[in-house]
Structure formats: structure tokens, C-alpha cells
Design a protein around this motif. Structure first.
Motif: not given
Length: 348
Positions: A35-55
Motif C-alpha cells: 500500500p502507498g499513501p491511504a486515499h479515503a473515498d471522498p465524502a458525498p456532498t450534501a447534494a449527493q446525500v439528498k439525491a440518495r435519500v430522496d431516492r
């Protein structure tokens, strides 16, 4: 002193060469896998969370309507099973009574059949009386034969009712399994929505609640305020008045009131208050009256949304409706253009 000579390295050949190559490749693969330097998945934006929650909420609501339909069918099947069991018990009781009567008659016949009828006639001191009794016995025998046929028919009827009850029990088990499946789906969707919402900051959560899913008037009242578009009839007016009294009450999936509602539970309760019985689900309520176009809408009409007819509200005029939106959003007034319009029905 003699000079020390360096041992000459021989190139690998054959098996040794293949072994060395294998080790070299393995080493390269291991190095590449480190493993090289750890790269965490970027946190979803508020707009992405809203879209997923609405769905997720839309999918949960669709599953809720399927749950409501399965629950209604399971309840009807359970009532049918109970009725069949009662009918089987009544028929069995009548059958047992008829059997007892035939048994008593058979026992009497057995006791009196020890002497041949011709000998009874010869020994009788009053042949005329004997012949009269014989004619009576013959007629009684015909009646008993009829009763025997009745008993046989009753046996077949009881067997048929019991078989039908067994079939209904199997159907009930299948409906209850479907009910559990829909319930699990709803709970899973709502749990995932809660998990996503928990990732929002307080400010982002407040913005979400004020967005499409949460916008609208939630102030409860005693009835429809004055100055609104008149309903086309007294029953529609009663339904609208009831919907106003429900403002602010929480959304609970599967609920039909009086303290909480889901979307179709609210419209069903509103029209029940007006003396009209509506089906339980959105996809059956849309067929509960006369279809009307969006331009024809009048207070009391049922308005439906999304291609799967998974949401319903009660139209109150001026392009607005009262509806139970989703978990966390209580019964409120909202514009009907908030969601994809799918159709409308005038109940009465």
C-alpha cells in the motif's frame, strides 16, 4: 601468499533459471501490492446525500404501498379462513346429528331383524296389524335411505370445505411471507436513509429539511380556512376539512390514523370521515373514482405522483395539496408540482 581468486558466478540455466524468474516476478507483484499513501473515498456532498435519500424514500414508499396491499390481502384471507372453519364446524355438527339418528335406527333394525318377516306374519295373532306395521317400516326405510344419501352428501361437503380452508391457509402463509418481505425492504431503505442523513452537518440537515422533501405548511387547524376554492360537493368538503385537522401529525409507514399516517392512509382516512370507503393503496385508490385531468382539479380530488403511482395527496385548490410526505416530515401543505404528476381521481 597466494592470491585469493573470486568464485566465478555461473548463469542460471534450466530449472534454476525458471525458479529465479518466478521469484523475481513474485517479488515484483508483492512490491506492486504494497500500500502507498491511504486515499479515503471522498465524502458525498450534501447534494449527493439528498439525491440518495430522496431516492431511498421513494423506494421505501413504493415498498410501503406494496406492504399495505399485502397486509390488506392477508387480513381478507385470514377472515376467509375463519369463515371456512366456522362453516366446517357447523356442517360437521349437522353431519354428526344425522349420523347419530341413522345409528339409532340401525340398532333398532338389528334388534328387530332376528325373525324372518314371513315367519313373523305366520306367528302374528293379528295379520292385518302386522301388514300395517310392515308398510310403515317400508316407508320408514325409504326415509332412512334418503337420510343416508343426505349424510353422504354432507360428508362430501365437509371434506370440500376443509380442503378449501387448507388452500386458504396456504395462501395466507404466502401472503404473510410477502408481508414480511415488504416490511424488511421498507425498514432497510429507511435505515440506509438515516445513515446517510447522519453524515450531514447540522446546517446541511436543516437545509435538507427545508428543501423539496420538507417544504410546506404544517400548522394544524380545526378545518379548512375560509377563502379557499369551494369543493365540488359536501363530501369532498368534509374530506378536505379532515385533512386540515391532520396537519402536523407524523408520517408513519403503514399508519391510517388517527395520530399518524402514511400517504394513502391519510387520503383513506380523509374520505372515510366523509362517509366514503377508499381502498388502502395508492395503486388501487387511483381507480376508485373518475379520472380527471390536471386542469380539472377541484378540492377533494386525489392527486398521484411518480410513474409507479407510489404517492398520493388530497388536492385543496390553488395548485396545492395536503399530503404525508415521508418519515421525518409531518402531514403538510405542499404544491402539487413538487413531484412528477401521474394522474388524478375524483372520488365523489
Amino acid at each position: 601468499m597466494a592470491a585469493h581468486r573470486k568464485t566465478k558466478q555461473r548463469p542460471h540455466t534450466g530449472t534454476a533459471a525458471r525458479t529465479a524468474a518466478t521469484l523475481a516476478l513474485a517479488g515484483a507483484a508483492t512490491a506492486a501490492a504494497l500500500p502507498g499513501p491511504a486515499h479515503a473515498d471522498p465524502a458525498p456532498t450534501a447534494a449527493q446525500v439528498k439525491a440518495r435519500v430522496d431516492r431511498l424514500y421513494r423506494e421505501a414508499e413504493a415498498a410501503t404501498e406494496q406492504y399495505n396491499g399485502a397486509k390488506e390481502k392477508a387480513a381478507a384471507t385470514a377472515r376467509s379462513v375463519d369463515a371456512l372453519r366456522d362453516e366446517a364446524a357447523r356442517r360437521t355438527e349437522r353431519l354428526n346429528t344425522a349420523r347419530q339418528a341413522l345409528g339409532a335406527y340401525a340398532a333398532a333394525q338389528y334388534r328387530s331383524s332376528g325373525i324372518d318377516p314371513a315367519l313373523q306374519l305366520a306367528l302374528s295373532s293379528d295379520p292385518d296389524q302386522y301388514l300395517r306395521r310392515a308398510a310403515y317400516v317400508e316407508r320408514a326405510g325409504e326415509r332412512r335411505a334418503t337420510e343416508l344419501r343426505t349424510v353422504r352428501r354432507q360428508v362430501a361437503d365437509v371434506a370440500q370445505v376443509r380442503a378449501e380452508a387448507a388452500g386458504q391457509l396456504r395462501e395466507l402463509a404466502a401472503r404473510r411471507a410477502a408481508l414480511k418481505e415488504h416490511k424488511d425492504t421498507v425498514r432497510a431503505k429507511l435505515a440506509e436513509a438515516r445513515r446517510l442523513l447522519a453524515r450531514l452537518t447540522p446546517a446541511e440537515r436543516a437545509a435538507f429539511d427545508a428543501s423539496e422533501g420538507g417544504r410546506g405548511d404544517v400548522h394544524a387547524g380545526r378545518g379548512a380556512p375560509r377563502g379557499l376554492t369551494a369543493a365540488p360537493g359536501s363530501r369532498a368538503a368534509q374530506a378536505v376539512a379532515f385533512a386540515y385537522t391532520a396537519l402536523g401529525k407524523p408520517y408513519v409507514w403503514g399508519a391510517t390514523g388517527p395520530s399518524s399516517f402514511d400517504c394513502s392512509g391519510l387520503t383513506q382516512a380523509a374520505w372515510r370521515a366523509a362517509g366514503v370507503s377508499l381502498p388502502r393503496t395508492t395503486y388501487t385508490q387511483i381507480n376508485a373514482g373518475r379520472r380527471v385531468s390536471r386542469s380539472e382539479l377541484a378540492p377533494g380530488d386525489l392527486v398521484f405522483f411518480y410513474s409507479g403511482i407510489s404517492h398520493v395527496g388530497l388536492y385543496i385548490g390553488n395548485g396545492r395539496m395536503i399530503h404525508a410526505p415521508r418519515p421525518g416530515a409531518p402531514v403538510r401543505i405542499a404544491p402539487i408540482d413538487q413531484m412528477p404528476f401521474a394522474g388524478a381521481t375524483r372520488v365523489a
